[in-house]
Design an enzyme around this catalytic site. Structure first.
Site, PDB file in Angstrom:
ATOM      1  N   ARG A  67       0.829  -1.210   0.000  1.00 48.00           N
ATOM      2  CA  ARG A  67       0.000   0.000   0.000  1.00 48.00           C
ATOM      3  C   ARG A  67       0.864   1.261   0.000  1.00 48.00           C
ATOM      4  NH1 ARG A  67      -3.658   2.804   4.285  1.00 48.00           N
ATOM      5  NH2 ARG A  67      -5.236   3.758   2.957  1.00 48.00           N
ATOM      6  N   HIS A  71       0.605   4.362  -2.544  1.00 47.45           N
ATOM      7  CA  HIS A  71       0.391   5.743  -2.086  1.00 47.45           C
ATOM      8  C   HIS A  71       1.563   6.648  -2.447  1.00 47.45           C
ATOM      9  CE1 HIS A  71      -3.198   5.289   0.891  1.00 47.45           C
ATOM     10  NE2 HIS A  71      -3.347   4.548  -0.181  1.00 47.45           N
ATOM     11  N   ASP A  72       2.737   6.055  -2.661  1.00 50.95           N
ATOM     12  CA  ASP A  72       3.865   6.841  -3.173  1.00 50.95           C
ATOM     13  C   ASP A  72       3.621   7.193  -4.645  1.00 50.95           C
ATOM     14  OD1 ASP A  72       6.367   8.072  -3.393  1.00 50.95           O
ATOM     15  OD2 ASP A  72       7.401   6.182  -3.825  1.00 50.95           O
ATOM     16  N   ASP A  79       8.459   8.303  -6.133  1.00 53.87           N
ATOM     17  CA  ASP A  79       9.656   9.087  -5.828  1.00 53.87           C
ATOM     18  C   ASP A  79       9.962   9.136  -4.341  1.00 53.87           C
ATOM     19  OD1 ASP A  79       7.562  10.573  -4.924  1.00 53.87           O
ATOM     20  OD2 ASP A  79       8.043  12.404  -6.021  1.00 53.87           O
ATOM     21  N   SER A  81       8.121  10.209  -2.040  1.00 56.76           N
ATOM     22  CA  SER A  81       7.601  11.424  -1.386  1.00 56.76           C
ATOM     23  C   SER A  81       6.775  11.093  -0.151  1.00 56.76           C
ATOM     24  CB  SER A  81       6.797  12.278  -2.361  1.00 56.76           C
ATOM     25  OG  SER A  81       5.699  11.562  -2.890  1.00 56.76           O
ATOM     26  N   ASN A  99      -3.860   8.783   4.354  1.00 59.32           N
ATOM     27  CA  ASN A  99      -2.674   8.206   4.999  1.00 59.32           C
ATOM     28  C   ASN A  99      -2.725   8.249   6.520  1.00 59.32           C
ATOM     29  OD1 ASN A  99      -1.372   7.601   2.566  1.00 59.32           O
ATOM     30  ND2 ASN A  99      -0.430   9.636   2.434  1.00 59.32           N
ATOM     31  N   PRO A 168      -7.533   7.595  -4.265  1.00 56.62           N
ATOM     32  CA  PRO A 168      -8.970   7.312  -4.324  1.00 56.62           C
ATOM     33  C   PRO A 168      -9.536   7.006  -2.944  1.00 56.62           C
ATOM     34  CG  PRO A 168      -7.697   5.447  -5.158  1.00 56.62           C
ATOM     35  CD  PRO A 168      -6.725   6.557  -4.920  1.00 56.62           C
ATOM     36  N   HIS A 198      -6.222  -5.965  -2.351  1.00 60.20           N
ATOM     37  CA  HIS A 198      -7.073  -6.096  -1.160  1.00 60.20           C
ATOM     38  C   HIS A 198      -7.369  -7.564  -0.852  1.00 60.20           C
ATOM     39  CE1 HIS A 198      -8.660  -1.661  -1.451  1.00 60.20           C
ATOM     40  NE2 HIS A 198      -7.375  -1.734  -1.117  1.00 60.20           N
ATOM     41  N   THR A 199      -6.571  -8.450  -1.393  1.00 52.69           N
ATOM     42  CA  THR A 199      -6.589  -9.860  -1.024  1.00 52.69           C
ATOM     43  C   THR A 199      -5.954 -10.088   0.343  1.00 52.69           C
ATOM     44  OG1 THR A 199      -5.815 -12.068  -1.664  1.00 52.69           O
ATOM     45  CG2 THR A 199      -4.353 -10.265  -2.190  1.00 52.69           C
ATOM     46  N   ASP A 249     -10.034  -9.201   3.098  1.00 52.68           N
ATOM     47  CA  ASP A 249     -10.435 -10.437   2.434  1.00 52.68           C
ATOM     48  C   ASP A 249     -11.056 -11.370   3.464  1.00 52.68           C
ATOM     49  OD1 ASP A 249     -10.610 -13.000   1.339  1.00 52.68           O
ATOM     50  OD2 ASP A 249      -8.688 -12.869   0.285  1.00 52.68           O
ATOM     51  N   ASP A 257      -4.014 -14.201  -3.046  1.00 51.74           N
ATOM     52  CA  ASP A 257      -4.648 -15.134  -3.977  1.00 51.74           C
ATOM     53  C   ASP A 257      -5.782 -14.409  -4.710  1.00 51.74           C
ATOM     54  OD1 ASP A 257      -6.725 -14.920  -2.136  1.00 51.74           O
ATOM     55  OD2 ASP A 257      -6.206 -16.782  -1.115  1.00 51.74           O
TER      56      ASP A 257
HETATM   57  C1  HEM Z   1      -8.935   1.309  -6.115  1.00 51.59           C
HETATM   58  C2  HEM Z   1      -8.865   2.250  -5.192  1.00 51.59           C
HETATM   59  C3  HEM Z   1      -8.462   1.971  -3.776  1.00 51.59           C
HETATM   60  C4  HEM Z   1      -9.088   2.415  -2.670  1.00 51.59           C
HETATM   61  C5  HEM Z   1     -10.317   3.299  -2.622  1.00 51.59           C
HETATM   62  C6  HEM Z   1      -8.389   1.885  -1.538  1.00 51.59           C
HETATM   63  C7  HEM Z   1      -8.717   2.153  -0.225  1.00 51.59           C
HETATM   64  C8  HEM Z   1      -8.157   1.500   0.859  1.00 51.59           C
HETATM   65  C9  HEM Z   1      -8.582   1.688   2.210  1.00 51.59           C
HETATM   66  C10 HEM Z   1      -9.664   2.650   2.685  1.00 51.59           C
HETATM   67  C11 HEM Z   1      -7.860   0.844   2.984  1.00 51.59           C
HETATM   68  C12 HEM Z   1      -7.966   0.667   4.507  1.00 51.59           C
HETATM   69  C13 HEM Z   1      -7.097   1.693   5.187  1.00 51.59           C
HETATM   70  C14 HEM Z   1      -7.319   1.714   6.671  1.00 51.59           C
HETATM   71  O1  HEM Z   1      -8.474   1.657   7.120  1.00 51.59           O
HETATM   72  O2  HEM Z   1      -6.326   1.792   7.435  1.00 51.59           O
HETATM   73  C15 HEM Z   1      -6.964   0.139   2.123  1.00 51.59           C
HETATM   74  C16 HEM Z   1      -6.055  -0.801   2.542  1.00 51.59           C
HETATM   75  C17 HEM Z   1      -5.172  -1.434   1.695  1.00 51.59           C
HETATM   76  N1  HEM Z   1      -4.967  -1.151   0.366  1.00 51.59           N
HETATM   77 FE1  HEM Z   1      -6.183  -0.073  -0.810  1.00 51.59          FE
HETATM   78  N2  HEM Z   1      -7.345   1.124  -1.979  1.00 51.59           N
HETATM   79  C18 HEM Z   1      -7.343   1.151  -3.338  1.00 51.59           C
HETATM   80  C19 HEM Z   1      -6.405   0.565  -4.165  1.00 51.59           C
HETATM   81  C20 HEM Z   1      -5.310  -0.138  -3.723  1.00 51.59           C
HETATM   82  C21 HEM Z   1      -4.193  -0.515  -4.539  1.00 51.59           C
HETATM   83  C22 HEM Z   1      -4.023  -0.140  -6.003  1.00 51.59           C
HETATM   84  C23 HEM Z   1      -3.342  -1.206  -3.740  1.00 51.59           C
HETATM   85  C24 HEM Z   1      -2.001  -1.823  -4.077  1.00 51.59           C
HETATM   86  C25 HEM Z   1      -1.641  -2.190  -5.276  1.00 51.59           C
HETATM   87  C26 HEM Z   1      -3.947  -1.284  -2.437  1.00 51.59           C
HETATM   88  C27 HEM Z   1      -3.440  -1.973  -1.362  1.00 51.59           C
HETATM   89  C28 HEM Z   1      -3.995  -1.976  -0.098  1.00 51.59           C
HETATM   90  C29 HEM Z   1      -3.569  -2.872   0.965  1.00 51.59           C
HETATM   91  C30 HEM Z   1      -2.569  -4.006   0.833  1.00 51.59           C
HETATM   92  C31 HEM Z   1      -4.293  -2.514   2.105  1.00 51.59           C
HETATM   93  C32 HEM Z   1      -4.147  -3.098   3.517  1.00 51.59           C
HETATM   94  C33 HEM Z   1      -3.029  -2.323   4.214  1.00 51.59           C
HETATM   95  C34 HEM Z   1      -2.709  -2.762   5.629  1.00 51.59           C
HETATM   96  O3  HEM Z   1      -3.268  -3.736   6.131  1.00 51.59           O
HETATM   97  O4  HEM Z   1      -1.863  -2.076   6.249  1.00 51.59           O
HETATM   98  N3  HEM Z   1      -5.116  -0.588  -2.449  1.00 51.59           N
HETATM   99  N4  HEM Z   1      -7.161   0.563   0.837  1.00 51.59           N
END
Ligand code: HEM
Ligand SMILES: *[C@@H]1O[C@H](CO)[C@@H](O)[C@H](O)[C@H]1NC(C)=O
Ligand SMILES: *[C@@H]1O[C@H](CO)[C@@H](O)[C@H](O)[C@H]1NC(C)=O
Ligand SMILES: *[C@@H]1O[C@H](CO)[C@@H](O)[C@H](O)[C@H]1NC(C)=O
Ligand SMILES: *[C@@H]1O[C@H](CO)[C@@H](O)[C@H](O)[C@H]1NC(C)=O
Ligand SMILES: *[C@@H]1O[C@H](CO)[C@@H](O)[C@H](O)[C@H]1NC(C)=O
Ligand SMILES: *[C@@H]1O[C@H](CO)[C@@H](O)[C@H](O)[C@H]1NC(C)=O
Ligand SMILES: *[C@@H]1O[C@H](CO)[C@@H](O)[C@H](O)[C@H]1NC(C)=O
Length: 357
Positions: A67, A71-72, A79, A81, A99, A168, A198-199, A249, A257
């Site tokens: 993540r 976010h970078d 970069d 940042s 963040n 987003p 989000h797997t 997941d 997966d």
């Molecule tokens: C499509 C738009 C996306 C949205 C709206 C989104 C939003 C979020 C949100 C709200 C969380 C939970 C944060 C929290 O409550 O602390 C999250 C977690 C996460 N996101 Fe996304 N995300 C998106 C795309 C992505 C992408 C592209 C990736 C990586 C390629 C990603 C990887 C992750 C991972 C692995 C977590 C879990 C992080 C952890 O457990 O520390 N997400 N995301």
């Protein structure tokens, strides 16, 4: 598949990581998987070793590191940042809404940087460390491995308002999600593919509680499985503070997966931004979800391609930017030179590191 099955042969894993499972035909013009082959040949093994150690006590760390790379990359390019702390002219992206209280893994990035500086001083960028860490995270979770294009340099700036603008939100509808990815040069397939990250990992109640009680006309989100809804209502009470965590997941929470896509088919997506990929009437994303749900290899191949594409966004190369000596500060700042030895890894980390390579 993943290294979890290969605990006793960490060295073998590191070698496989170095070689990469996939051959990739196109890189950004300036990035190259062999960028550090001469200047820091042990780099992939070091990154792997530190994350492997951290994962033993924190199974979520891989998710948090993937993540961080995302976010970078979405904020003025890949970069580093997002790693910059408040100091001098820097208004940290870490305090932007997407963040704040939710990004994790900054300490592990610093541990990796410390280890890398010991081996190859002033050579490897923090932005490249994030890209490598994302690949290790996928592999350790049982997901694909790939050769990571390298040669990024670190920014001299951060942009908190751009982080608020470009990242987003979980309540976005499909149009908004597509737009947010299009700004980065990423298409609909990239959106569906990368959302598959989000797997694994967790989310706070505050990011999806709007779906649980009064989503529309006083009712919960109709595209949320009623069994899952009941479970989530227990974890996230209506007037709670939103700080509880739950797995992104439902079925295989720490494994990389394709169950994320199967979940969506059963209305078991956690975030609104997840479920709209399958539940938006007539959307062109539905077929992609179905194909990834029925073919994990297809998902993995696409994931590698989309991660490399995301990793190419807005990179600094050549003489642009710098190689930071400490990932949280730009060089030449009194505060960063005070912290120059300040990649505060413990002696334990260094020992583990040395034994992992
Ligand atoms: C499509 C738009 C996306 C949205 C709206 C989104 C939003 C979020 C949100 C709200 C969380 C939970 C944060 C929290 O409550 O602390 C999250 C977690 C996460 N996101 Fe996304 N995300 C998106 C795309 C992505 C992408 C592209 C990736 C990586 C390629 C990603 C990887 C992750 C991972 C692995 C977590 C879990 C992080 C952890 O457990 O520390 N997400 N995301
Ligand atoms: C940078 O800021 C984070 C909080 O965002 C903090 O945890 C960390 O200790 C800071 N790093 C340094 C080296 O000051
Ligand atoms: C470096 O950081 C310190 C502490 O935040 C700040 O006071 C100083 O102005 C910064 N110097 C430069 C050159 O950015
Ligand atoms: C941040 O990004 C916005 C939008 O692109 C831009 O207008 C602004 O000048 C940037 N700020 C900094 C500090 O770079
Ligand atoms: C998505 O949200 C935007 C902004 O709120 C809105 O203008 C648009 O109509 C929505 N699109 C769909 C398909 O619901
Ligand atoms: C649901 O929210 C709407 C608009 O925010 C509000 O008018 C309505 O009273 C709420 N219904 C219930 C049952 O809380
Ligand atoms: C956290 O979840 C538990 C149930 O697992 C619930 O009893 C508690 O009220 C929740 N706390 C908050 C702050 O939402
Ligand atoms: C709800 O989820 C369960 C599995 O958790 C599944 O068996 C069921 O078919 C789902 N319901 C719908 C309407 O998709």
């Amino acid at each position: 598949m993943g290294c979890m099955r290969l605990v006793v042969v960490g060295v073998w894993c590191a070698l496989v990581l170095h070689a990469g499972f996939f051959s990739v035909s196109s890189y950004a013009d300036d990035l190259d998987p062999d960028f550090y082959s001469d200047s820091c040949p042990d780099l992939p093994g070091v990154v792997f070793g530190v994350i492997f150690q951290a994962a033993l006590s924190d199974p979520r760390i891989g998710a948090s590191l993937i993540r961080l790379h995302f976010h970078d990359c979405f904020v003025q390019g890949c970069d580093g940042s997002v790693l910059l702390n408040n100091s001098g002219t820097i208004v940290s992206e870490q305090d932007a809404l997407p963040n704040r209280n939710s990004i994790r893994g900054l300490d592990i990035v610093n541990d990796i940087k410390t280890a890398v500086e010991l081996l190859c001083p002033a050579t490897v960028s923090c932005a490249d460390i994030l890209a490598l860490a994302a690949q290790v995270a996928s592999f350790l979770g049982g997901g694909p491995s790939w050769s990571v294009p390298l040669g990024r340099r670190d920014s001299l700036t951060a942009n908190q308002s751009l982080a608020n603008q470009n990242l987003p939100a979980p309540f976005f509808n499909l149009t908004q999600l597509k737009d947010s990815f299009a700004v980065q040069g990423l298409d609909t397939t990239d959106l569906v593919t990368l959302s598959g990250a989000h797997t694994f990992g967790r989310a706070h109640c505050g990011t999806f509680v709007n779906r649980l009680y009064n989503f529309s006309d006083g009712n919960p989100d109709p595209t949320l499985n009623t069994t899952y809804l009941q479970q989530l209502q227990i974890i996230c009470p209506q007037n709670g503070d939103g700080s509880n965590l739950t797995n992104l997941d439902l079925t295989t929470h720490d494994q990389f997966d394709n169950n994320y896509y199967t979940n969506l088919q059963q209305l078991n997506g956690l975030l609104n931004s997840d479920q709209v990929l399958f539940s938006t009437p007539g959307a062109d994303t539905i077929d992609i979800v179905n194909s990834f749900s029925s073919d994990q290899d297809l998902f993995f191949d696409n994931f590698v391609a989309s991660m490399i594409k995301m990793g190419n966004i807005g990179v600094l190369t050549g003489n642009q930017g710098e190689i930071r000596s400490q990932c949280n500060f730009v060089n030449g700042n009194s505060s960063s030179s005070r912290l120059a030895g300040g990649n505060v890894a413990s002696e334990d980390t260094k020992q583990n590191l040395v034994s992992s390579i």
